[in-house]
Design a protein around this motif. Structure first.
Motif, PDB file in Angstrom:
ATOM      1  N   TRP A 149      31.397  24.919  42.361  1.00  0.00           N
ATOM      2  CA  TRP A 149      31.168  24.255  41.082  1.00  0.00           C
ATOM      3  C   TRP A 149      31.568  25.224  39.968  1.00  0.00           C
ATOM      4  O   TRP A 149      31.786  26.411  40.211  1.00  0.00           O
ATOM      5  CB  TRP A 149      29.693  23.869  40.937  1.00  0.00           C
ATOM      6  N   THR A 150      31.641  24.716  38.763  1.00  0.00           N
ATOM      7  CA  THR A 150      32.100  25.541  37.647  1.00  0.00           C
ATOM      8  C   THR A 150      31.249  26.794  37.469  1.00  0.00           C
ATOM      9  O   THR A 150      31.764  27.882  37.208  1.00  0.00           O
ATOM     10  CB  THR A 150      32.103  24.713  36.348  1.00  0.00           C
ATOM     11  N   HIS A 151      29.931  26.691  37.642  1.00  0.00           N
ATOM     12  CA  HIS A 151      29.082  27.864  37.413  1.00  0.00           C
ATOM     13  C   HIS A 151      29.298  28.947  38.462  1.00  0.00           C
ATOM     14  O   HIS A 151      28.898  30.093  38.265  1.00  0.00           O
ATOM     15  CB  HIS A 151      27.608  27.470  37.324  1.00  0.00           C
ATOM     16  N   HIS A 152      29.956  28.598  39.581  1.00  0.00           N
ATOM     17  CA  HIS A 152      30.225  29.617  40.591  1.00  0.00           C
ATOM     18  C   HIS A 152      31.361  30.558  40.174  1.00  0.00           C
ATOM     19  O   HIS A 152      31.586  31.576  40.836  1.00  0.00           O
ATOM     20  CB  HIS A 152      30.566  28.959  41.937  1.00  0.00           C
ATOM     21  N   GLY A 167      35.038  39.091  48.833  1.00  0.00           N
ATOM     22  CA  GLY A 167      34.077  38.557  47.881  1.00  0.00           C
ATOM     23  C   GLY A 167      32.780  38.078  48.485  1.00  0.00           C
ATOM     24  O   GLY A 167      31.954  37.472  47.789  1.00  0.00           O
ATOM     25  N   ALA A 168      32.566  38.330  49.795  1.00  0.00           N
ATOM     26  CA  ALA A 168      31.352  37.849  50.459  1.00  0.00           C
ATOM     27  C   ALA A 168      30.387  38.997  50.705  1.00  0.00           C
ATOM     28  O   ALA A 168      30.793  40.119  51.017  1.00  0.00           O
ATOM     29  CB  ALA A 168      31.705  37.185  51.789  1.00  0.00           C
ATOM     30  N   GLN A 169      29.110  38.696  50.550  1.00  0.00           N
ATOM     31  CA  GLN A 169      28.048  39.657  50.829  1.00  0.00           C
ATOM     32  C   GLN A 169      27.211  39.092  51.981  1.00  0.00           C
ATOM     33  O   GLN A 169      26.222  38.388  51.765  1.00  0.00           O
ATOM     34  CB  GLN A 169      27.192  39.883  49.586  1.00  0.00           C
ATOM     35  N   PRO A 170      27.631  39.369  53.242  1.00  0.00           N
ATOM     36  CA  PRO A 170      26.898  38.802  54.372  1.00  0.00           C
ATOM     37  C   PRO A 170      25.678  39.638  54.754  1.00  0.00           C
ATOM     38  O   PRO A 170      25.665  40.861  54.593  1.00  0.00           O
ATOM     39  CB  PRO A 170      27.945  38.831  55.504  1.00  0.00           C
ATOM     40  N   ASP A 213      30.251  36.582  45.709  1.00  0.00           N
ATOM     41  CA  ASP A 213      30.232  37.143  44.360  1.00  0.00           C
ATOM     42  C   ASP A 213      30.719  36.092  43.360  1.00  0.00           C
ATOM     43  O   ASP A 213      31.461  35.170  43.730  1.00  0.00           O
ATOM     44  CB  ASP A 213      31.166  38.348  44.274  1.00  0.00           C
ATOM     45  N   PRO A 214      30.343  36.209  42.091  1.00  0.00           N
ATOM     46  CA  PRO A 214      30.985  35.358  41.073  1.00  0.00           C
ATOM     47  C   PRO A 214      32.499  35.514  41.181  1.00  0.00           C
ATOM     48  O   PRO A 214      33.018  36.628  41.302  1.00  0.00           O
ATOM     49  CB  PRO A 214      30.457  35.938  39.759  1.00  0.00           C
TER      50      PRO A 214
END
Length: 328
Positions: A82-85, A124-127, A147-148
């Motif tokens: 979504w946009t906020h992501h 960009g992932a924090q697993p 992450d954003p």
């Protein structure tokens, strides 16, 4: 001007755009592209996925453009965003799996598969992956936070943004109008989308300003969604094709106006109108559709690999004409 004459005009523009993109390449212009947004940026539908969570494809439009310039693209976009992501973290996965086998512990192959599903090694992932022992065996626990997306910009020269479809309620519209074919539900879904549009555009504007604060020198390209429908589609007495075409036209106008406004206040904003041009005639029910209508359910109503290649071509046309001509 009839449709054939219009197509010829677009063809001449496309050829000129590709030639100008070639001049960019020959002149040594640095192009380091980044894609942010949702599944219409990530490459969903193209196959060759680098992950199963975001469905980022090696054949996404940004990758096609990057290959032309002999560079690597950064694809920070993600299925379902979504946009906020663009500016906020997103929890994308939270799973629990029994990994016990007859010998009492999960096999190495199974654990490796779970690590991939958990986003380990994904940009960009924090697993957060752990294995806990229970009375009955072993359980793998995984949560993945992205992450954003704008944090992926780095020193990008060009950022391609495709976002807003999930905010708008695209899934609801597609379900009501194309799958259930329920007139009342379809009408409500489209009207709800129309009411949300202005707010979505404003949310995107806020995110784009934040993007510029991270990388003031980046050229930011606002990408419209392809026109998914061709011909005349009605559900009962409701003119679905006409209403959705009007909605997309209003959305495209809003994006173009936003690009113009932000270009005046911040500089470096562009609208990628070439995408709409290249997709004419290739939506559902078109002569040569570039949209998945069957097969893998996760890819339904997303571009085929041909559609992604054409969108990448549109990016090149846009880059050639906009950068060298200095016109947003």
């Amino acid at each position: 001007m009839n449709r054939r004459q219009s197509s010829r005009g677009r063809c001449r523009v496309s050829i000129a755009g590709i030639l100008l993109a070639g001049f960019l390449l020959a002149s040594g212009e640095e192009i380091r592209p980044v894609a942010i947004g949702d599944s219409y940026a990530s490459g969903n539908g193209a196959g060759s996925y680098s992950d199963t969570l975001c469905m980022r494809s090696n054949d996404a439009a940004s990758e096609v453009a990057a290959e032309f310039f002999g560079v690597d693209a950064i694809n920070a976009s993600c299925n379902g965003a979504w946009t906020h992501h663009l500016t906020e973290p997103r929890m994308i996965s939270d799973m629990r799996r029994d990994i016990s086998d007859p010998e009492g512990f999960g096999s190495a192959a199974r654990i490796a598969s779970l690590l991939a599903q958990c986003g380990v090694g994904m940009d960009g992932a924090q697993p957060d992956f752990t294995i806990e022992q229970t009375e009955s065996g072993f359980t793998a626990l995984c949560s993945v936070t992205l992450d954003p997306q704008i944090q992926a910009l780095g020193d990008a020269t060009d950022v391609f943004v495709t976002i807003g479809g999930n905010d708008l309620g695209f899934v609801s519209v597609a379900s009501a109008c194309l799958i259930q074919e329920d007139e009342a539900l379809c009408r409500t879904a489209v009207e709800d989308a129309e009411e949300r549009l202005d707010g979505i555009l404003e949310s995107e504007r806020v995110a784009l300003v934040a993007l510029k604060e991270i990388n003031p020198d980046a050229r930011v390209h606002l990408v419209p969604y392809p026109r998914l429908l061709e011909g005349d589609l009605t559900v009962g007495s409701y003119d679905v094709s006409g209403e959705i075409e009007d909605l997309q036209g209003r959305w495209e106008t809003g994006l173009e106006t936003m690009a113009d406004d932000l270009n005046e206040t911040h500089g470096g904003f562009y609208y990628v109108g070439a995408v709409t041009d290249v997709w004419e005639g290739h939506g559902l029910a078109g002569e040569e559709p570039w949209i998945h209508s069957d097969g893998n359910i996760a890819e339904i109503l997303h571009p085929t690999v041909e559609g992604w290649a054409a969108t990448g071509h549109a990016y090149l046309v846009h880059l050639g004409t906009s950068i060298l001509n200095g016109h947003p």
